[in-house]
Write an enzyme that holds these catalytic residues in place. Structure first.
Site, short mmCIF file in Angstrom:
data_model
loop_
_atom_site.label_atom_id
_atom_site.label_comp_id
_atom_site.label_asym_id
_atom_site.label_seq_id
_atom_site.Cartn_x
_atom_site.Cartn_y
_atom_site.Cartn_z
N TRP A 147 -52.43 -27.10 -24.21
CA TRP A 147 -53.41 -27.24 -25.30
C TRP A 147 -53.29 -28.57 -26.03
CZ3 TRP A 147 -50.56 -28.29 -29.47
CH2 TRP A 147 -49.27 -27.75 -29.54
N ASN A 148 -52.18 -29.31 -25.84
CA ASN A 148 -51.97 -30.46 -26.74
C ASN A 148 -52.91 -31.64 -26.46
OD1 ASN A 148 -50.56 -31.05 -24.39
ND2 ASN A 148 -48.88 -32.08 -25.44
N LYS A 179 -56.56 -23.51 -14.46
CA LYS A 179 -56.40 -22.53 -15.55
C LYS A 179 -56.10 -23.37 -16.80
CE LYS A 179 -54.28 -19.22 -18.15
NZ LYS A 179 -54.26 -20.11 -19.30
N PRO A 180 -57.10 -23.51 -17.71
CA PRO A 180 -56.83 -24.30 -18.92
C PRO A 180 -56.04 -23.48 -19.93
CG PRO A 180 -59.08 -23.45 -18.98
CD PRO A 180 -58.46 -22.94 -17.69
N ALA A 181 -55.51 -24.15 -20.94
CA ALA A 181 -54.75 -23.44 -21.97
C ALA A 181 -55.63 -22.40 -22.65
CB ALA A 181 -54.23 -24.44 -22.99
N GLY A 234 -46.62 -28.50 -19.12
CA GLY A 234 -46.30 -27.51 -20.15
C GLY A 234 -44.80 -27.43 -20.36
N SER A 235 -44.34 -26.27 -20.80
CA SER A 235 -42.93 -26.16 -21.19
C SER A 235 -41.99 -26.09 -19.98
CB SER A 235 -42.73 -24.90 -22.05
OG SER A 235 -42.84 -23.76 -21.22
N GLU A 278 -44.86 -31.54 -15.16
CA GLU A 278 -44.70 -32.45 -16.29
C GLU A 278 -44.30 -31.58 -17.46
OE1 GLU A 278 -45.15 -34.05 -19.48
OE2 GLU A 278 -47.30 -34.37 -19.12
N LEU A 279 -42.99 -31.57 -17.76
CA LEU A 279 -42.44 -30.56 -18.66
C LEU A 279 -42.03 -31.17 -20.01
CD1 LEU A 279 -40.39 -28.73 -15.88
CD2 LEU A 279 -42.74 -28.32 -16.61
N GLU A 281 -37.39 -29.73 -28.76
CA GLU A 281 -38.59 -30.55 -28.89
C GLU A 281 -39.29 -30.09 -30.19
OE1 GLU A 281 -41.25 -29.95 -25.58
OE2 GLU A 281 -41.75 -32.07 -25.53
#
Ligand code: SIN
Length: 485
Positions: free
Chosen positions: A155-156, A179-181, A233-234, A255-256, A387
């Site tokens: 979502w960021n 699949k979007p946020a 994401g995380s 990409e975490l 984070e």
């Protein structure tokens, strides 16, 4: 709701296999700035996730038969459409994400820079001719599209994190289901509408919003036809997807999370460093994997830097609703995010850190936090180990270069890092010593469509953007051609 020049960009149906669809259930979409729901989006299930892959399988041969030139022409059209609709896309983004409208415009331009870059770079997926020891043989290497691919985005950056996957995928001849946020599907659906207008064939792109991430990711992970998963994401979710992708030996890009250090040496231009800190921290209210998280400053210049930073924050940062004029720091995504920042700041203060500016929730609303500057921070505090994903600058100090590098590398994460120095030899030494996928030297911003974005260690694998990011959507094929003597 802001008025759109083209209200048809505000899509609330899912885009499955080239069709706009309702679903039995919906996801309420909340404006984080007001903490109020303003619309609802179709919430898909495994059935739609599977249908998207069936459609992708059908259209794949047609899509791959097109020349790179043809596919890149469609991407160039998409680029133009995003440009033409920039203001509407920015408004949709601010509404669902909260970031100030000006930063949303910046994100749409950033998102579109990936479309432009890959519309050009897609023509350059070169191969090799390897010199052969056998005069009767030729050894060829070329790149072919991975095939059916899927993406899961956060979502960021609701727009840019999509285009930097979608554009290279399409450029090389892959299909792409997304699949979007859950919190920000509207930007993704608006992009799908523009893909359709740009002439992307039905089934090449699907956008599958859902309130259940696993309902979508599970069938994709289990489906052998899906040959690549790209996730931003995380680290926690990334680990699970990595494991899940192993079952069908998929190619995977992750990409975490990050824990970016920002070092300022005593030979740095302090004003420039302060400028870099403002950018590396307050872009997107600190809600970025590359946001600087730990500020490691030479003892010799610590007090001067803190004083200058304090003044810049007090003079320049304007907290408020993203659509209000002059606002530079919007809300965080939700109250859970605010509570986390509050906890980290509270724990650090209890353990002896000092709040120089801010430190509390902001009275603009439930989801707002004050821009915060803290000193006397310790490397073992949660504030510097987790984070933050919020507008907090924790400052620590160091005596010498080796201590600074040790502190910077003392984390499982390895995404972005930053440092300021004017000593050329030090610039080389420190650039080489930092265990990160990206190093910003005398700059607080590393993101660029032409550069390889990505991390090492617990921050993931694979690169996005640049020619390396194009290669990530291809497989190498080697052909030994004999009988040529
Ligand atoms: C991210 O936070 O994951 C991406 C930020 C960027 O592309 O600059």
């Amino acid at each position: 709701m802001p008025e759109l020049a083209d209200p048809s960009l505000m899509r609330t149906q899912a885009f499955v296999a080239g069709e706009w669809r309702d679903a039995d259930e919906t996801i309420p979409i909340v404006d984080p700035g007001k903490n109020e729901p303003f619309t609802e989006v179709a919430s898909c299930t495994a059935a739609e996730a599977e249908e998207a892959i069936d459609a992708a399988e059908k259209v794949l041969p047609e899509w791959q038969e097109k020349t790179a030139e043809d596919r890149c022409a469609i991407l160039a059209e998409l680029h133009q459409l995003i440009r033409d609709n920039e203001e509407d896309l920015a408004k949709i983004l601010t509404l669902e994400h909260g970031k100030p409208l000006d930063q949303a415009r910046g994100e749409i331009r950033y998102a579109n820079s990936f479309v432009k870059w890959f519309a050009e770079e897609g023509r350059r997926a070169y191969g090799d001719l390897i010199p052969s020891a056998d005069a009767a043989k030729r050894l060829l290497v070329f790149r072919q599209p991975v095939g059916i691919t899927v993406g899961i985005t956060p979502w960021n950056f609701p727009s840019a994190m999509i285009t930097r996957k979608l554009a290279p995928a399409l450029a090389v001849g892959c299909t792409f289901a997304l699949k979007p946020a859950q919190k920000t599907p509207l930007s993704a659906l608006a992009l799908a509408a523009l893909c359709e207008r740009a002439g992307v064939p039905a089934g090449v792109v699907s956008v599958i919003p859902s309130s259940s991430a696993s309902a979508i990711s599970k069938p994709w992970l289990e489906d052998f036809r899906v040959r690549k998963l790209s996730f931003t994401g995380s680290t926690e979710i990334g680990k699970k997807l990595y494991e899940g992708a192993g079952e069908t030996i998929k190619k995977i890009s992750l990409e975490l999370g990050g824990n970016a250090p920002f070092l300022v040496f005593d030979d740095a231009d302090i004003d420039a460093a302060v400028d870099g800190i403002m950018k590396a921290k307050f872009r997107n209210a600190g809600q970025s994997c590359v946001a600087a998280n730990r500020f490691i400053v030479s003892k010799a210049i610590h007090d001067e830097l803190v004083e200058k930073l304090k003044k810049r924050i007090e003079d320049e940062v304007v907290v408020g609703y993203g659509f209000d004029e002059g606002v530079t720091l919007g809300p965080l995504i939700d109250e859970v995010a605010v509570s986390k920042v509050e906890r980290l700041v509270g724990q650090a203060t209890d353990a002896g850190a000092e709040v120089v500016v801010g430190g509390k929730r902001h009275d603009a609303g439930l989801n707002y936090f004050q821009p915060t500057l803290m000193t006397g921070v310790d490397p073992k505090m949660d504030l510097t180990c987790e984070e933050i994903f919020g507008p907090v600058i924790p400052v620590m100090s160091f005596e010498d270069e080796s201590e600074a590098i040790r502190m910077a590398n003392d984390t499982p994460f390895g995404l972005a890092s930053y440092f300021y120095s004017q000593d050329l030899a030090r610039v080389w030494r420190v650039s080489e010593a930092l265990e990160y996928g990206m190093v910003g030297v005398n700059t607080g911003l590393v993101s660029n469509a032409a550069a390889p974005f990505g991390g090492i260690k617990a921050s993931g694998q694979g690169r996005e953007g640049s020619r390396y990011g194009l290669e990530d959507w291809t497989e190498l094929k080697y052909v030994a051609m004999g009988g040529l003597g």
